[in-house]
Scaffold this active site. Structure first.
Site, PDB file in Angstrom:
ATOM      1  N   THR A 102      37.181  75.102  42.380  1.00 16.17           N
ATOM      2  CA  THR A 102      37.711  76.345  41.833  1.00 16.17           C
ATOM      3  C   THR A 102      36.622  77.200  41.188  1.00 16.17           C
ATOM      4  OG1 THR A 102      39.747  75.132  41.355  1.00 16.17           O
ATOM      5  CG2 THR A 102      39.560  77.297  40.397  1.00 16.17           C
ATOM      6  N   LYS A 112      41.650  73.553  34.565  1.00 16.76           N
ATOM      7  CA  LYS A 112      40.459  73.893  35.368  1.00 16.76           C
ATOM      8  C   LYS A 112      40.430  75.381  35.696  1.00 16.76           C
ATOM      9  CE  LYS A 112      42.753  74.275  39.442  1.00 16.76           C
ATOM     10  NZ  LYS A 112      42.684  75.322  40.488  1.00 16.76           N
TER      11      LYS A 112
END
Length: 342
Positions: free
Chosen positions: A248, A191
């Site tokens: 994120t 990610k």
């Protein structure tokens, strides 16, 4: 109450020390001598990495590794991924008994392309059955302010996962368990790549449409590579997958996104990393994931373009054009394959 030692006094290690202390554990925070000195000097505040968060008096803060590990029943590793092997080797002679080892870093080791739990097993083989992974959408800046957070404890042994779950649970820090260690680690590492890419998109001045496309197609890419490495597909739809990816890619707390923004604005990678002053895991993970995908013949177009931007001097705008002008395809190949008449 158990004796917990947190190895690493950065932002995440500091925040987790607070969580564990709030969970009524006996906590020791270990860090480098200068870092620990500064925390004491600032009246138990880690101004360098987590300003504004006061550490309770009950947390023992030390740079003496022998003291830190003397009674540890649970060891929490909160250090950059590329330093993990060295730190594990360093602490090995000081570990006593059979503590549980929890890794909280998110990345892949560049030299070996190994997942971080594999690195720990190699360096601490005596404790290979006692390893857990803690991952999920969790910025230290928010955890330190006791903002409600949900995260995952993954381990091959259910008892280990639940032991870690119990240690970390507080009214503001909820922990779920998952047996899929591979999926949780791959999701947490990959990610960060997509977060750098979405940051570049923001730095180029693109909008929400672009970000949504990168996040969604990034999730497909993460799941494709993660399942190829042995992860379970549903893990990538959970907290460690879509949850961590969203937080994120959208938050200014994210170093990976902030680094990407600067790259998109035209700053050289070396300057960006120097100015950040902290580790940006997604940069090195991009190189490792690119090599893993190539070896396993997995299609990862976002990772490939980001790799070329970071390490081969490709202009970010050209990277975007390459993604947008790829050969047309279906969104979900599996659906099409199951529709023989479509």
């Amino acid at each position: 109450m158990i004796n917990v030692t947190v190895i690493g006094s950065g932002s995440w290690g500091t925040a987790l020390s607070l969580v564990l202390s709030d969970g009524r554990n006996k906590v020791t925070l270990w860090g480098r001598e200068q870092e620990i000195h500064d925390i004491h000097k600032n009246q138990r505040e880690n101004k360098a990495y987590l300003p504004g968060v006061q550490l309770p008096d009950g947390i023992n803060i030390t740079s003496d590794i022998d003291e830190a590990l003397a009674e540890a029943e649970l060891i929490v590793l909160s250090i950059p991924s590329q330093s993990l092997r060295e730190v594990c080797s360093h602490i090995r002679p000081f570990i006593k008994g059979m503590p549980i080892i929890v890794n909280t870093a998110k990345g892949l080791e560049i030299k070996t392309l190994s997942r971080l739990s594999q690195v720990i097993k190699e360096e601490l083989p005596l404790y290979s059955k006692n390893i857990a992974v803690l991952s999920g959408p969790s910025h230290a800046e928010e955890v330190g302010r006791r903002i409600p957070t949900a995260i995952v404890s993954a381990a091959e042994d259910k008892r280990i996962a639940e032991y870690v779950q119990d240690a970390f649970m507080t009214p503001y820090f909820r922990v779920y368990t998952n047996p899929d260690v591979i999926g949780v680690e791959m999701a947490g590492a990959l990610k960060n790549i997509i977060a750098v890419a979405t940051g570049i998109s923001d730095g180029l001045g693109f909008g929400d449409n672009s970000k949504a496309a990168l996040i969604t197609r990034g999730l497909a890419e993460i799941a494709r590579l993660g399942t190829k490495m042995g992860g379970e597909l549903l893990t990538f739809a959970g907290l460690c997958g879509v949850g961590d990816l969203v937080v994120t890619c959208t938050s200014m707390h994210s170093r990976n996104r902030r680094a990407g923004i600067q790259i998109g604005q035209g700053k050289p990678l070396e300057q960006v990393l120097r100015d950040m002053g902290m580790v940006v895991e997604g940069i090195k993970t991009t190189r490792a994931a690119y090599e893993i995908a190539a070896k396993n013949q997995v299609d990862v177009p976002i990772t490939e373009e980001l790799h070329n931007i970071l390490f081969k001097g490709l202009d970010p705008k050209k990277g975007v054009s390459n993604l947008m002008e790829r050969s047309k395809t279906h969104e979900v190949e599996e659906i099409v394959l199951n529709r023989k008449d479509w």
